[in-house]
Design a protein around this motif. Sequence first.
Motif, short mmCIF file in Angstrom:
data_model
loop_
_atom_site.label_atom_id
_atom_site.label_comp_id
_atom_site.label_asym_id
_atom_site.label_seq_id
_atom_site.Cartn_x
_atom_site.Cartn_y
_atom_site.Cartn_z
N SER A 1 -13.08 9.20 37.06
CA SER A 1 -14.49 8.87 36.84
C SER A 1 -15.22 8.62 38.15
O SER A 1 -16.39 8.97 38.30
N LYS A 2 -14.50 8.07 39.13
CA LYS A 2 -15.11 7.86 40.44
C LYS A 2 -15.41 9.21 41.08
O LYS A 2 -16.49 9.43 41.65
N PHE A 3 -14.46 10.13 40.96
CA PHE A 3 -14.63 11.48 41.51
C PHE A 3 -15.82 12.15 40.86
O PHE A 3 -16.66 12.76 41.53
N VAL A 4 -15.91 12.02 39.54
CA VAL A 4 -17.00 12.67 38.81
C VAL A 4 -18.36 12.13 39.24
O VAL A 4 -19.30 12.89 39.49
N SER A 5 -18.48 10.78 39.39
CA SER A 5 -19.80 10.26 39.75
C SER A 5 -20.17 10.61 41.18
O SER A 5 -21.35 10.87 41.47
N SER A 6 -19.20 10.65 42.09
CA SER A 6 -19.54 11.02 43.47
C SER A 6 -19.91 12.50 43.54
O SER A 6 -20.81 12.90 44.28
N THR A 7 -19.22 13.33 42.72
CA THR A 7 -19.55 14.75 42.68
C THR A 7 -20.95 14.98 42.15
O THR A 7 -21.70 15.80 42.66
N GLU A 8 -21.31 14.22 41.11
CA GLU A 8 -22.64 14.35 40.52
C GLU A 8 -23.71 13.97 41.52
O GLU A 8 -24.74 14.62 41.64
N GLU A 9 -23.45 12.87 42.26
CA GLU A 9 -24.43 12.34 43.21
C GLU A 9 -24.80 13.38 44.26
O GLU A 9 -25.95 13.52 44.64
N HIS A 10 -23.80 14.13 44.74
CA HIS A 10 -24.07 15.07 45.82
C HIS A 10 -24.24 16.50 45.34
O HIS A 10 -24.37 17.41 46.14
N GLY A 11 -24.24 16.70 44.01
CA GLY A 11 -24.41 18.05 43.49
C GLY A 11 -23.27 18.96 43.86
O GLY A 11 -23.42 20.17 43.98
N ASN A 12 -22.08 18.40 44.04
CA ASN A 12 -20.91 19.14 44.51
C ASN A 12 -20.24 19.97 43.43
O ASN A 12 -19.08 19.72 43.09
N LEU A 13 -20.95 20.97 42.91
CA LEU A 13 -20.40 21.73 41.79
C LEU A 13 -19.14 22.49 42.18
O LEU A 13 -18.16 22.53 41.44
N LEU A 14 -19.15 23.08 43.36
CA LEU A 14 -18.00 23.86 43.81
C LEU A 14 -16.78 22.98 43.93
O LEU A 14 -15.70 23.31 43.41
N THR A 15 -16.95 21.82 44.58
CA THR A 15 -15.83 20.89 44.74
C THR A 15 -15.34 20.44 43.38
O THR A 15 -14.13 20.29 43.16
N PHE A 16 -16.26 20.23 42.44
CA PHE A 16 -15.86 19.82 41.10
C PHE A 16 -14.88 20.84 40.51
O PHE A 16 -13.78 20.50 40.07
N PHE A 17 -15.28 22.13 40.52
CA PHE A 17 -14.42 23.15 39.93
C PHE A 17 -13.09 23.26 40.63
O PHE A 17 -12.03 23.35 40.00
N ARG A 18 -13.11 23.24 41.97
CA ARG A 18 -11.88 23.41 42.74
C ARG A 18 -10.94 22.24 42.49
O ARG A 18 -9.75 22.42 42.21
N SER A 19 -11.47 21.01 42.57
CA SER A 19 -10.61 19.84 42.40
C SER A 19 -10.19 19.67 40.95
O SER A 19 -9.06 19.30 40.68
N PHE A 20 -11.13 19.92 40.04
CA PHE A 20 -10.81 19.71 38.64
C PHE A 20 -9.71 20.65 38.18
O PHE A 20 -8.85 20.25 37.38
N SER A 21 -9.70 21.88 38.65
CA SER A 21 -8.66 22.79 38.19
C SER A 21 -7.29 22.36 38.72
O SER A 21 -6.29 22.47 38.01
N SER A 22 -7.23 21.82 39.96
CA SER A 22 -5.94 21.32 40.45
C SER A 22 -5.51 20.10 39.66
O SER A 22 -4.36 19.97 39.27
N TYR A 23 -6.49 19.21 39.40
CA TYR A 23 -6.20 17.99 38.65
C TYR A 23 -5.69 18.35 37.26
O TYR A 23 -4.71 17.78 36.77
N ALA A 24 -6.36 19.30 36.62
CA ALA A 24 -5.99 19.67 35.25
C ALA A 24 -4.59 20.27 35.21
O ALA A 24 -3.81 20.00 34.29
#
Lengths: 276, 190
Positions: free
Chosen positions: B153-176
Amino acid sequence: GVLAHLEMLEVQAHEAAVKQEEMERQAEKLARLKARVQELRLRRNELRAKVDLQQNRQLGKGGIASDPAQFTTQAILERKMKSVKAMLQLFYLTGISGKLTKRGVCFCISTAYEGTYLDLYYLDLVITLEVQIHCHSIPIFIPLEQLAKKYLQTDIRRFLSVLSDHLNAYVRRRYQADQLQEHFSDQIEGTLQRNSLCNLLVFNYNVSHKGKTFPFNVRLLYGDLCRSLPTEVIVSCTPDAPKFLAETAAAHSDLFRRVALHKAFCSFSSAEERLD
Amino acid sequence: MDSNIFQVYEDEIQSLEEEITLLAEKYEDSQQETTFFSKKELLMPIKSFQRKFRGEPEGHESSSSLIAQLGNLETNFSCLMKFTGIQFTSHSKKTVEKTRNRTVQTHKLSGNCHSLSFQLEFQLLEMQNKDNVSAVVTDLSITMESGEDSDLSKFVSSTEEHGNLLTFFRSFSSYAEWHELRRCTFLHFK
């Protein structure tokens, strides 16, 4: 006498004819423009009515029958195509997209700094008994061959992932330096020295304190090529600088290690404004 | 003749053309509404369309090439999702602005990655520059089902704050992927 008079009349007649032609041309042009405006207004009003109808239907008002043309197989197929095409186009937002080719796959690696998408790099792979890179747009200072040797044959996904990390880190380092030059050029003394990989930056900048400016020098080394923050920072002032500046230099050095370059300079400006 | 009057008409023509482009796009958007992608939909539309076509003689030629094209696009799309692990299940967009060089659209995307699902909403600004297209994501909002992981959840809110869509996809797929591996490991030891 007469001849001269005749000549003058001829010239006058000629000029009148030219003027007449010009007026006719302009009248024609005006008529064309008017017609076009009418045509466009009509089309615009049609579209407005269509869009309003759609919106009313969506809101539940108005039970007017929907356009039967949208339910033909052709229309359904076209809508399906549009939606798949749109998704394929949006896929670059995820960082890795691609399309199947006759001999393999052509991958696209996208890079971004926060919400701003930057360069797109492609890799055309030929897949037979082994995987080969047919052509690509990866810059020469990225260790492509090294990564390919390590991962390409055994784990294409891992290969693309690591390559994407390198490319994104490079693009983000470059973006920070570009932003610095674009928005804080008044604080930079001289030129900002950087290598093509943007993992070594050296420049001089001014720090102002109580109306006086002091030159600082900074050397940033980004030792980890997959990261966009420096691993080594050396901030120094001139040997004859007052002692208290050493604290400032240490604070800046710490900041550059933790915060993006252009954001660090942003905080300098706002800190200065607060002091003044 | 006064050149101003030409300018007035030409300006109106340009503004009408832009308005028409925007309205056409808005109409398209509302026609498409939300598109749902499911494995079933992607793998067997071709057969069903070919069957339907036997009863519709007119437009057969162009439609069979459309079917072939659609087949290729859908194969591409499902292969890409299989390869990256990011499965999109629905998409809808609204056009907010459309001029010659600038398109602003809001998107709603949902999908899952190795059984972890997500929903995204964002605004995408695309600008046509001299030799490329630049894109900026703003107003990013991410909804995820897994509330137990505080780091996530911390990762998600920091990603949202900076509009880091690319980082979201890249990190989320490794996390998943890691999450899936952990789940399988635990199941194995039960």
